[in-house]
Write a protein that holds these residues in place. Structure first.
Motif, PDB file in Angstrom:
ATOM      1  N   LEU A   1     -36.581 -98.807  61.594  1.00 18.25           N
ATOM      2  CA  LEU A   1     -38.291 -98.794  61.579  1.00 18.25           C
ATOM      3  C   LEU A   1     -38.872 -99.992  62.017  1.00 18.25           C
ATOM      4  O   LEU A   1     -38.173-101.005  61.944  1.00 18.25           O
ATOM      5  N   ARG A   2     -39.935 -99.875  62.655  1.00 19.30           N
ATOM      6  CA  ARG A   2     -40.631-101.122  62.993  1.00 19.30           C
ATOM      7  C   ARG A   2     -41.028-101.767  61.772  1.00 19.30           C
ATOM      8  O   ARG A   2     -41.528-101.223  60.858  1.00 19.30           O
ATOM      9  N   PRO A   3     -41.536-103.034  62.072  1.00 17.26           N
ATOM     10  CA  PRO A   3     -42.266-103.670  60.882  1.00 17.26           C
ATOM     11  C   PRO A   3     -43.379-103.270  60.313  1.00 17.26           C
ATOM     12  O   PRO A   3     -43.631-103.076  59.266  1.00 17.26           O
ATOM     13  N   ALA A   4     -44.407-102.664  61.266  1.00 13.65           N
ATOM     14  CA  ALA A   4     -45.646-102.101  60.778  1.00 13.65           C
ATOM     15  C   ALA A   4     -45.239-100.685  60.030  1.00 13.65           C
ATOM     16  O   ALA A   4     -45.927-100.368  58.997  1.00 13.65           O
ATOM     17  N   THR A   5     -44.291 -99.905  60.501  1.00 13.63           N
ATOM     18  CA  THR A   5     -44.007 -98.666  59.775  1.00 13.63           C
ATOM     19  C   THR A   5     -43.518 -99.126  58.486  1.00 13.63           C
ATOM     20  O   THR A   5     -43.629 -98.372  57.463  1.00 13.63           O
ATOM     21  N   ARG A   6     -42.311-100.191  58.281  1.00 19.12           N
ATOM     22  CA  ARG A   6     -41.848-100.612  57.065  1.00 19.12           C
ATOM     23  C   ARG A   6     -43.136-100.913  56.084  1.00 19.12           C
ATOM     24  O   ARG A   6     -43.064-100.473  54.808  1.00 19.12           O
ATOM     25  N   GLU A   7     -44.160-101.612  56.667  1.00 23.08           N
ATOM     26  CA  GLU A   7     -45.013-101.917  55.681  1.00 23.08           C
ATOM     27  C   GLU A   7     -45.766-100.471  55.144  1.00 23.08           C
ATOM     28  O   GLU A   7     -46.488-100.328  54.102  1.00 23.08           O
ATOM     29  N   ARG A   8     -46.083 -99.654  56.106  1.00 25.69           N
ATOM     30  CA  ARG A   8     -46.994 -98.210  56.040  1.00 25.69           C
ATOM     31  C   ARG A   8     -46.464 -97.441  54.933  1.00 25.69           C
ATOM     32  O   ARG A   8     -46.991 -96.810  54.100  1.00 25.69           O
ATOM     33  N   VAL A   9     -44.898 -97.489  54.921  1.00 27.26           N
ATOM     34  CA  VAL A   9     -44.148 -96.494  53.880  1.00 27.26           C
ATOM     35  C   VAL A   9     -43.842 -97.059  52.625  1.00 27.26           C
ATOM     36  O   VAL A   9     -43.620 -96.592  51.786  1.00 27.26           O
ATOM     37  N   ALA A  10     -44.140 -98.414  52.482  1.00 31.07           N
ATOM     38  CA  ALA A  10     -43.792 -99.260  51.345  1.00 31.07           C
ATOM     39  C   ALA A  10     -44.409 -98.575  50.254  1.00 31.07           C
ATOM     40  O   ALA A  10     -43.502 -98.444  49.109  1.00 31.07           O
ATOM     41  N   LEU A  11     -45.755 -98.360  50.114  1.00 33.99           N
ATOM     42  CA  LEU A  11     -46.279 -97.721  48.698  1.00 33.99           C
ATOM     43  C   LEU A  11     -45.854 -96.449  48.630  1.00 33.99           C
ATOM     44  O   LEU A  11     -45.799 -96.340  47.420  1.00 33.99           O
ATOM     45  N   PRO A  12     -46.097 -95.571  49.570  1.00 31.75           N
ATOM     46  CA  PRO A  12     -45.578 -94.082  49.233  1.00 31.75           C
ATOM     47  C   PRO A  12     -44.050 -94.288  48.668  1.00 31.75           C
ATOM     48  O   PRO A  12     -43.489 -93.522  47.659  1.00 31.75           O
ATOM     49  N   LEU A  13     -43.175 -94.871  49.290  1.00 30.23           N
ATOM     50  CA  LEU A  13     -41.780 -94.852  48.516  1.00 30.23           C
ATOM     51  C   LEU A  13     -41.644 -95.493  47.566  1.00 30.23           C
ATOM     52  O   LEU A  13     -40.797 -94.948  46.550  1.00 30.23           O
ATOM     53  N   VAL A  14     -42.268 -96.512  47.022  1.00 30.87           N
ATOM     54  CA  VAL A  14     -42.325 -97.289  45.500  1.00 30.87           C
ATOM     55  C   VAL A  14     -42.730 -96.154  44.593  1.00 30.87           C
ATOM     56  O   VAL A  14     -42.199 -96.076  43.633  1.00 30.87           O
ATOM     57  N   CYS A  15     -43.715 -95.393  45.094  1.00 31.26           N
ATOM     58  CA  CYS A  15     -44.257 -94.255  44.144  1.00 31.26           C
ATOM     59  C   CYS A  15     -43.121 -93.207  44.073  1.00 31.26           C
ATOM     60  O   CYS A  15     -43.448 -92.252  42.766  1.00 31.26           O
ATOM     61  N   LEU A  16     -42.273 -92.851  44.992  1.00 28.60           N
ATOM     62  CA  LEU A  16     -41.304 -91.581  44.858  1.00 28.60           C
ATOM     63  C   LEU A  16     -39.947 -92.086  44.569  1.00 28.60           C
ATOM     64  O   LEU A  16     -39.145 -91.168  44.016  1.00 28.60           O
ATOM     65  N   THR A  17     -39.535 -93.462  44.417  1.00 34.00           N
ATOM     66  CA  THR A  17     -38.389 -93.827  44.370  1.00 34.00           C
ATOM     67  C   THR A  17     -37.536 -93.373  42.972  1.00 34.00           C
ATOM     68  O   THR A  17     -36.391 -93.047  42.803  1.00 34.00           O
ATOM     69  N   LEU A  18     -38.209 -93.346  41.893  1.00 38.05           N
ATOM     70  CA  LEU A  18     -37.819 -92.912  40.471  1.00 38.05           C
ATOM     71  C   LEU A  18     -37.962 -91.480  40.366  1.00 38.05           C
ATOM     72  O   LEU A  18     -37.462 -90.789  39.087  1.00 38.05           O
ATOM     73  N   LEU A  19     -38.614 -90.679  41.051  1.00 44.41           N
ATOM     74  CA  LEU A  19     -38.973 -89.285  40.926  1.00 44.41           C
ATOM     75  C   LEU A  19     -37.629 -88.526  40.681  1.00 44.41           C
ATOM     76  O   LEU A  19     -37.591 -87.556  39.841  1.00 44.41           O
ATOM     77  N   PRO A  20     -36.588 -88.868  41.584  1.00 47.48           N
ATOM     78  CA  PRO A  20     -35.312 -88.069  41.295  1.00 47.48           C
ATOM     79  C   PRO A  20     -34.632 -88.062  39.957  1.00 47.48           C
ATOM     80  O   PRO A  20     -33.908 -87.160  39.455  1.00 47.48           O
ATOM     81  N   TYR A  21     -35.212 -89.289  39.091  1.00 48.78           N
ATOM     82  CA  TYR A  21     -34.637 -89.181  37.914  1.00 48.78           C
ATOM     83  C   TYR A  21     -35.059 -88.023  36.857  1.00 48.78           C
ATOM     84  O   TYR A  21     -34.375 -87.821  35.917  1.00 48.78           O
ATOM     85  N   LEU A  22     -36.283 -87.410  37.298  1.00 50.41           N
ATOM     86  CA  LEU A  22     -36.571 -86.336  36.674  1.00 50.41           C
ATOM     87  C   LEU A  22     -35.649 -85.231  36.514  1.00 50.41           C
ATOM     88  O   LEU A  22     -35.683 -84.429  35.609  1.00 50.41           O
ATOM     89  N   GLY A  23     -35.161 -85.129  37.389  1.00 49.67           N
ATOM     90  CA  GLY A  23     -33.819 -84.122  37.677  1.00 49.67           C
ATOM     91  C   GLY A  23     -32.676 -84.055  36.655  1.00 49.67           C
ATOM     92  O   GLY A  23     -32.019 -83.075  36.190  1.00 49.67           O
ATOM     93  N   TYR A  24     -32.519 -85.355  35.820  1.00 51.19           N
ATOM     94  CA  TYR A  24     -31.782 -85.604  34.664  1.00 51.19           C
ATOM     95  C   TYR A  24     -32.191 -84.525  33.439  1.00 51.19           C
ATOM     96  O   TYR A  24     -31.341 -84.091  32.618  1.00 51.19           O
ATOM     97  N   ALA A  25     -33.641 -84.100  33.550  1.00 49.69           N
ATOM     98  CA  ALA A  25     -33.973 -83.234  32.354  1.00 49.69           C
ATOM     99  C   ALA A  25     -33.304 -81.869  32.332  1.00 49.69           C
ATOM    100  O   ALA A  25     -33.210 -81.189  31.485  1.00 49.69           O
ATOM    101  N   LEU A  26     -32.776 -81.595  33.743  1.00 54.60           N
ATOM    102  CA  LEU A  26     -32.016 -80.299  33.626  1.00 54.60           C
ATOM    103  C   LEU A  26     -30.408 -80.243  33.457  1.00 54.60           C
ATOM    104  O   LEU A  26     -29.793 -79.392  33.714  1.00 54.60           O
ATOM    105  N   HIS A  27     -30.033 -81.558  32.752  1.00 53.24           N
ATOM    106  CA  HIS A  27     -28.609 -81.620  32.526  1.00 53.24           C
ATOM    107  C   HIS A  27     -27.759 -81.464  33.613  1.00 53.24           C
ATOM    108  O   HIS A  27     -26.962 -80.675  33.751  1.00 53.24           O
TER     109      HIS A  27
END
Length: 429
Positions: free
Chosen positions: A298-324
Motif C-alpha cells: 500500500l502507498r503511504p496515502a492509502t495506508r492513512e486513508r484506510v486507517a480509521l475504517p480498519l480500526v473500526c473493523l478490527t475487533l468486529l470478528p470477536y462477535l463471532g465468539y457469540a456463536l460458540h
C-alpha cells in the motif's frame, strides 16, 4: 577594476520535466539505511533476550518456591511497572542524547539479569529486579521510537521502520517462547539467563557503534520526575495527540481478551495443548501478515486513508465468539482480527507528524507505557468478565464494546484532523 560583463549565451528552452515516478513501496528502502540496520539487529537481539528471560525467570521462581502464584507473578511484573517508568522517567528520552540513553538502558538490563543469575539470590530480589527491567523498558522503547524519526525522518520510512520493529516483537513472541522452552531442556534456568545477558550486551554494542551521536532534544529543566510529568501534561494537553494516544490504546485493551482466555477456551473445546498453542499464535500471525501487506503493497496515502475504517473493523470478528465457534472458525476470526491491526501504520504517520519534536521522546515513551498498561488491564478485565458470563460471551462483549470505543475515537480523530488542517490552511494562506 570594473567587472567584465557576463557573456550571454542563448540556451534552448528547457523541456518540461518528466513527471516523477511514483515512490517505491516496500521495506527494502528502510534496510538501505545503515543506522536502521543496527537498530533493527539490536531490537531483534533484545526482544529474544527478554522473551527467554521471562521464561527462564518464571521457571527459576517456580523451581525455588514451588508456587504457581509467584511464578505467574514473575510474568505479571512485566506489565505493572510500565506506567511508572513511562510517566516518571519519560523525560530521560528527551533531555539526554538518545544513543547514550539506549546504551545505558541495555547495560542496566544486562546488570539486572546478571544479579538474577547470582547463586542464592532471594525470591524478593528476583522479583524486584524484574520490576527494574519493566521500569526501564518504556524509556528504552520510547527513546528508540524517537530515534527512528531522527534516523529515517518523519515520513514513510519512519512508518515502515516502526512496522518492522512491531513485526519483530510479534515474531519474537512466536519464536522466542519455543526457543526458550528448548533451551531450558538443555540448560538450567540460571544458565539460560546468561543468554539474555549476552543479547543485552550485544544490543548495547550495536547501538553504540552502529548509530551516531545526536544532541538531546530538550534542555535539562530541573528534577527528572517533575520534568517528566510536565512533559506528559504537555503531550496530553494537545487534543489531537490525546485522541491519537487513545486510539492507539483502545484496540489492544480489548484485543487481548482471546489471549487471556485461551486456556479455558481450549479446555472448553477439548483441543488440548496443541489447540491452545494455535489459539495463542493466530492473532500475532494475523497481525504480522496484515502489517507486511500494508507496508509492502500500500502507498503511504492509502495506508492513512484506510486507517480509521480498519480500526473500526478490527475487533468486529470477536462477535463471532457469540456463536460458540469450534477451533477452525476461532482461528479464522483471530487471523482476520489480527490482520486489521494494519491500521497502526496510518496512526504512526499521524503521531510522528503531530507531536512537536522537542516532546517526541516523552510522547513515545508515554505511548509505549500506555500500550503495555492497557493490555495488562484488559487481560484482568477479560478474566473477570469470563468469571461472570463465560469465555465466549466475554470475548464477544470485548469485541462489541471495543468496536464502539474505536468508532467514537475514530470520529474524534477525523474531527481533529479537519480542524488542524483548517488551522494550517488559515495560517499558511
Amino acid at each position: 577594476m570594473p567587472e567584465e560583463p557576463e557573456a550571454t549565451t542563448t540556451l534552448p528552452a528547457p523541456s518540461a520535466p518528466a513527471p516523477d515516478p511514483a515512490p517505491p513501496t516496500g521495506y527494502a528502502r528502510v534496510f538501505a539505511v545503515p543506522e536502521f540496520r543496527a537498530v533493527f539487529a539490536a531490537h531483534l537481539l533484545s526482544m529474544l533476550g527478554v522473551v527467554v528471560s521471562e521464561i527462564a525467570l518464571s521457571v527459576l521462581v517456580y523451581d525455588l518456591t514451588g508456587s504457581p502464584l509467584l511464578s505467574a507473578l514473575a510474568f505479571a511484573l512485566g506489565f505493572l511497572p510500565y506506567l511508572v517508568g513511562g510517566t516518571l522517567l519519560a523525560g530521560v528520552a528527551d533531555r539526554y542524547p538518545a544513543r547514550r540513553v539506549l546504551v545505558v538502558c541495555d547495560l542496566v538490563c544486562a546488570g539486572c539479569v546478571a544479579l538474577m543469575v547470582a547463586p542464592g539470590a532471594p525470591i524478593a530480589a528476583l522479583l524486584a529486579l524484574r520490576c527494574v527491567l519493566a521500569v526501564v523498558s518504556p524509556v528504552f522503547s520510547g527513546t528508540r521510537m524517537a530515534t527512528l524519526a531522527d534516523i529515517l525522518g518523519d515520513g514513510d520510512l519512519f512508518v515502515l521502520g516502526r512496522s518492522l520493529l512491531r513485526i519483530v516483537a510479534q515474531s519474537a513472541l512466536l519464536v522466542g517462547y519455543g526457543l526458550g522452552g528448548l533451551l531450558l531442556t538443555a540448560v538450567s534456568p540460571r544458565h539460560a539467563l546468561l543468554v539474555t545477558i549476552g543479547t543485552f550486551l550485544a544490543s548495547a554494542a550495536l547501538l553504540r557503534f552502529g548509530t551516531r551521536r545526536r544532541p538531546a532534544r530538550a534542555r535539562d529543566t530541573g528534577a527528572l520526575v517533575g520534568d517528566s510529568l510536565r512533559g506528559a501534561r504537555q503531550v496530553l494537553a494537545d487534543r489531537r495527540v490525546r485522541v491519537l494516544l487513545l486510539l492507539f490504546w483502545a484496540p489492544p485493551m480489548f484485543s487481548v481478551a482471546p489471549e487471556a482466555l485461551a486456556a479455558p477456551y481450549a479446555d472448553d473445546l477439548g483441543v488440548g495443548s496443541t489447540g491452545l498453542g494455535l489459539l495463542m499464535c493466530a492473532l500475532p500471525v494475523g497481525t504480522i501478515a496484515g502489517e507486511l501487506f500494508a507496508g509492502a503493497r500500500l502507498r503511504p496515502a492509502t495506508r492513512e486513508r484506510v486507517a480509521l475504517p480498519l480500526v473500526c473493523l478490527t475487533l468486529l470478528p470477536y462477535l463471532g465468539y457469540a456463536l460458540h465457534p469450534g477451533l477452525a472458525l476461532s482461528l479464522l476470526l483471530l487471523l482476520i482480527s489480527g490482520a486489521g491491526c494494519a491500521y497502526t501504520l496510518g496512526l504512526d504517520q499521524w503521531f510522528v507528524r503531530d507531536v512537536p519534536e522537542e516532546l517526541r521522546g516523552r510522547a513515545m515513551t508515554l505511548l509505549t507505557a500506555g500500550l503495555m498498561t492497557v493490555q495488562g488491564v484488559g487481560m484482568a478485565l477479560a478474566g473477570a468478565a469470563a468469571e461472570a458470563v463465560g469465555v465466549t460471551a466475554a470475548v464477544a462483549g470485548a469485541g462489541a464494546l471495543g468496536t464502539l470505543c474505536c468508532v467514537v475515537l475514530a470520529v474524534q480523530t477525523w474531527r481533529t484532523e479537519r480542524r488542524d488542517g483548517a488551522d494550517r490552511d488559515m495560517t499558511g494562506g
